[in-house]
Write a protein that holds these residues in place. Structure first.
Motif, PDB file in Angstrom:
ATOM      1  N   GLY A 109       0.813  -1.211   0.000  1.00  0.00           N
ATOM      2  CA  GLY A 109       0.000   0.000   0.000  1.00  0.00           C
ATOM      3  C   GLY A 109       0.846   1.260   0.000  1.00  0.00           C
ATOM      4  N   ASP A 110       1.882   1.279   0.841  1.00  0.00           N
ATOM      5  CA  ASP A 110       2.779   2.444   0.891  1.00  0.00           C
ATOM      6  C   ASP A 110       3.487   2.646  -0.440  1.00  0.00           C
ATOM      7  OD1 ASP A 110       3.840   1.815   4.336  1.00  0.00           O
ATOM      8  OD2 ASP A 110       2.079   2.825   3.518  1.00  0.00           O
ATOM      9  N   CYS A 111       3.930   1.549  -1.053  1.00  0.00           N
ATOM     10  CA  CYS A 111       4.627   1.625  -2.341  1.00  0.00           C
ATOM     11  C   CYS A 111       3.706   2.182  -3.418  1.00  0.00           C
ATOM     12  CB  CYS A 111       5.146   0.241  -2.732  1.00  0.00           C
ATOM     13  SG  CYS A 111       6.024   0.198  -4.300  1.00  0.00           S
ATOM     14  N   ARG A 112       2.458   1.735  -3.415  1.00  0.00           N
ATOM     15  CA  ARG A 112       1.514   2.212  -4.434  1.00  0.00           C
ATOM     16  C   ARG A 112       1.172   3.683  -4.247  1.00  0.00           C
ATOM     17  NH1 ARG A 112      -2.598  -3.013  -4.964  1.00  0.00           N
ATOM     18  NH2 ARG A 112      -1.395  -4.057  -6.615  1.00  0.00           N
ATOM     19  N   LYS A 119       3.213   5.970  -2.992  1.00  0.00           N
ATOM     20  CA  LYS A 119       4.388   6.704  -3.475  1.00  0.00           C
ATOM     21  C   LYS A 119       4.433   6.704  -5.005  1.00  0.00           C
ATOM     22  CE  LYS A 119       7.275   5.676   0.571  1.00  0.00           C
ATOM     23  NZ  LYS A 119       8.481   4.941   1.051  1.00  0.00           N
ATOM     24  N   LEU A 120       4.079   5.562  -5.606  1.00  0.00           N
ATOM     25  CA  LEU A 120       4.072   5.463  -7.060  1.00  0.00           C
ATOM     26  C   LEU A 120       3.031   6.392  -7.668  1.00  0.00           C
ATOM     27  CD1 LEU A 120       5.027   4.146  -9.679  1.00  0.00           C
ATOM     28  CD2 LEU A 120       3.416   2.270  -9.254  1.00  0.00           C
ATOM     29  N   ALA A 121       1.852   6.462  -7.035  1.00  0.00           N
ATOM     30  CA  ALA A 121       0.797   7.354  -7.530  1.00  0.00           C
ATOM     31  C   ALA A 121       1.256   8.816  -7.461  1.00  0.00           C
ATOM     32  CB  ALA A 121      -0.482   7.156  -6.725  1.00  0.00           C
ATOM     33  N   GLU A 131       9.950   6.825 -10.563  1.00  0.00           N
ATOM     34  CA  GLU A 131       8.782   6.038 -10.964  1.00  0.00           C
ATOM     35  C   GLU A 131       9.205   4.615 -11.339  1.00  0.00           C
ATOM     36  OE1 GLU A 131       5.166   6.216 -14.252  1.00  0.00           O
ATOM     37  OE2 GLU A 131       7.204   6.773 -14.779  1.00  0.00           O
ATOM     38  N   LYS A 132      10.300   4.498 -12.090  1.00  0.00           N
ATOM     39  CA  LYS A 132      10.796   3.184 -12.503  1.00  0.00           C
ATOM     40  C   LYS A 132      11.176   2.344 -11.291  1.00  0.00           C
ATOM     41  CE  LYS A 132      14.145   1.050 -15.617  1.00  0.00           C
ATOM     42  NZ  LYS A 132      15.261   1.314 -16.567  1.00  0.00           N
ATOM     43  N   GLU A 172       9.715  -1.965  -7.191  1.00  0.00           N
ATOM     44  CA  GLU A 172       9.378  -2.332  -5.817  1.00  0.00           C
ATOM     45  C   GLU A 172       7.971  -2.889  -5.725  1.00  0.00           C
ATOM     46  OE1 GLU A 172      12.166   1.070  -3.623  1.00  0.00           O
ATOM     47  OE2 GLU A 172      10.016   0.976  -3.234  1.00  0.00           O
ATOM     48  N   GLU A 173       7.047  -2.280  -6.500  1.00  0.00           N
ATOM     49  CA  GLU A 173       5.665  -2.761  -6.480  1.00  0.00           C
ATOM     50  C   GLU A 173       5.588  -4.209  -6.955  1.00  0.00           C
ATOM     51  OE1 GLU A 173       3.027  -1.208  -9.445  1.00  0.00           O
ATOM     52  OE2 GLU A 173       1.353  -1.154  -8.031  1.00  0.00           O
ATOM     53  N   ARG A 174       6.324  -4.536  -8.018  1.00  0.00           N
ATOM     54  CA  ARG A 174       6.328  -5.920  -8.504  1.00  0.00           C
ATOM     55  C   ARG A 174       6.902  -6.879  -7.463  1.00  0.00           C
ATOM     56  NH1 ARG A 174       8.152  -3.276 -13.174  1.00  0.00           N
ATOM     57  NH2 ARG A 174      10.304  -3.980 -12.795  1.00  0.00           N
ATOM     58  N   GLU A 175       7.928  -6.424  -6.741  1.00  0.00           N
ATOM     59  CA  GLU A 175       8.527  -7.266  -5.705  1.00  0.00           C
ATOM     60  C   GLU A 175       7.547  -7.522  -4.569  1.00  0.00           C
ATOM     61  OE1 GLU A 175      13.151  -5.764  -6.408  1.00  0.00           O
ATOM     62  OE2 GLU A 175      12.029  -5.123  -4.651  1.00  0.00           O
ATOM     63  N   TRP A 176       6.815  -6.462  -4.158  1.00  0.00           N
ATOM     64  CA  TRP A 176       5.802  -6.639  -3.103  1.00  0.00           C
ATOM     65  C   TRP A 176       4.706  -7.595  -3.563  1.00  0.00           C
ATOM     66  CZ3 TRP A 176       6.589  -5.711   1.722  1.00  0.00           C
ATOM     67  CH2 TRP A 176       7.403  -4.653   2.139  1.00  0.00           C
TER      68      TRP A 176
END
Length: 373
Positions: A57-60, A62-64, A90-91, A96-100
């Motif tokens: 959730g935190d990663c998403r 930050k990505l947004a 962003e990259k 990180e999102e894929r890893e989570w």
């Protein structure tokens, strides 16, 4: 009638009910210890799942934020260094999102393999920390560009039509009939359309399309917050905006005004860039034989020499040259030759320097020769 599959009950942990123990062992105490150990293992496992969910959730979030900032920089035309920095961020966050997501997927598989026990069987319903993650292959920039190009080629007329609508009901009905337009590609095209209209000084049309751009952006943001397909929630946006919720309406209007300012800024940058390119092209066309711009050379000349060229008076130029310092006069005459302001008549094949000197001497001495005649 199909048979019932009882295999789901094959892996049930019932250690609390075991009675096959040594007679010297306190069986009730053993069962309590076993139960307590299992409960602790379950709590640790559940805690790990919650931490994974929180991390994703935190990663998403930050990505947004990074994607929003990237879009603002793209529209406003900020410095390349800032743009590159945000793109790199962003990259990194996407990785990180894929890893989570991978960790959560592994957690879910591990949870499914866990045996049932008296605690899980006795609960009402299911309380699971499974996150429904759809893992998609990340698109490259070339793939995104091609996807956008293909979409626009197919639906450009429909996007433009939507951009010109004014009433909420008309917009909702049109999207209901053309739900494929509720996507990122439509929003991106509308942004470009706004900048193009502002460059063409069609300000009223730009503001109208800007309104529809923010409509699409709000629908996309709503879909992200609800974690649903945008095509499935655009009616919720219109229902909310039409109820005259003042706070929601104010947020919409604030974003609209902010967007229009960014469009104006971006259009101004594009116009300035186009003007510079045009001026550079014109400059290249008028460069003299020596590669100098006659306009720049003319502006660098002393006023009395500028006056000679203004009046196209050779005699006056010769008089001015004769009164100047010879070194300075040679420099100015060479620049005039290289820019094409002055075309030399010296007939010499001994090199550029001798031609320059001959020209200078020719301009300087011609009045005296005229007097002798």
């Amino acid at each position: 009638m199909s048979r019932i599959d009882y295999s789901v009950w094959d892996h049930i942990e019932v250690s609390d009910d075991e009675d096959d123990t040594h007679p010297n062992i306190d069986t009730p105490s053993l069962f309590r210890w076993r139960h307590q150990a299992r409960v602790e293992r379950m709590e640790d496992f559940q805690k790990r799942g919650e931490e994974l969910n929180k991390g994703l959730g935190d990663c998403r979030r930050k990505l947004a934020d990074a994607q929003k900032k990237l879009k603002e920089l793209t529209i406003s035309g900020e410095a390349n260094s800032d743009l590159s920095k945000v793109q790199a961020e962003e990259k990194k966050l996407k990785k990180e999102e894929r890893e989570w997501e991978k960790k959560i997927d592994e957690f879910n598989r591990e949870e499914k393999k866990m045996p049932w026990n008296v605690d899980t069987l006795s609960k009402e319903g299911f309380s699971k920390s499974v996150v429904n993650v759809k893992v998609e292959k990340e698109e490259t920039e070339e793939e995104k560009e091609q996807k956008h190009k293909t979409f626009v080629e197919k639906y450009e007329k429909q996007i433009k039509y939507f951009g010109m609508l004014r009433r909420w009901d008309d917009s909702q009905k049109y999207l209901s009939d053309n739900s494929h337009l509720v996507c990122e590609e439509t929003a991106n095209y509308l942004v470009i359309m706004c900048i193009d209209l502002e460059v063409e000084e069609k300000h009223a049309l730009m503001e109208q399309v800007a309104h529809q751009t923010i409509v699409m952006q709000f629908i996309l943001e709503l879909a992200k917050s609800l974690k649903v397909d945008p095509r499935g929630c655009f009616r919720q946006f219109f229902a909310k905006i039409k109820t005259a919720d003042q706070q929601y309406q104010d947020a919409f209007n604030d974003e609209l005004e902010s967007f229009k300012e960014r469009v104006r800024g971006r259009a101004k940058i594009r116009i300035e860039k186009a003007m510079k390119e045009y001026e550079e092209e014109e400059k290249q066309k008028r460069l003299g034989p020596g590669g100098l711009d006659p306009v720049e050379v003319y502006e660098s000349l002393p006023p009395e020499m500028q006056n000679c060229f203004d009046e196209k008076n050779i005699q006056l130029l010769q008089d001015v040259i004769s009164k100047m310092d010879p070194t300075e006069a040679k420099i100015h005459m060479k620049r005039c030759i290289d820019s094409g302001l002055w075309v030399p008549n010296a007939k010499t094949d001994e090199g550029e320097e001798k031609e320059e000197e001959a020209t200078y001497e020719e301009v300087k001495q011609e009045p005296e020769e005229s007097k002798k005649e």
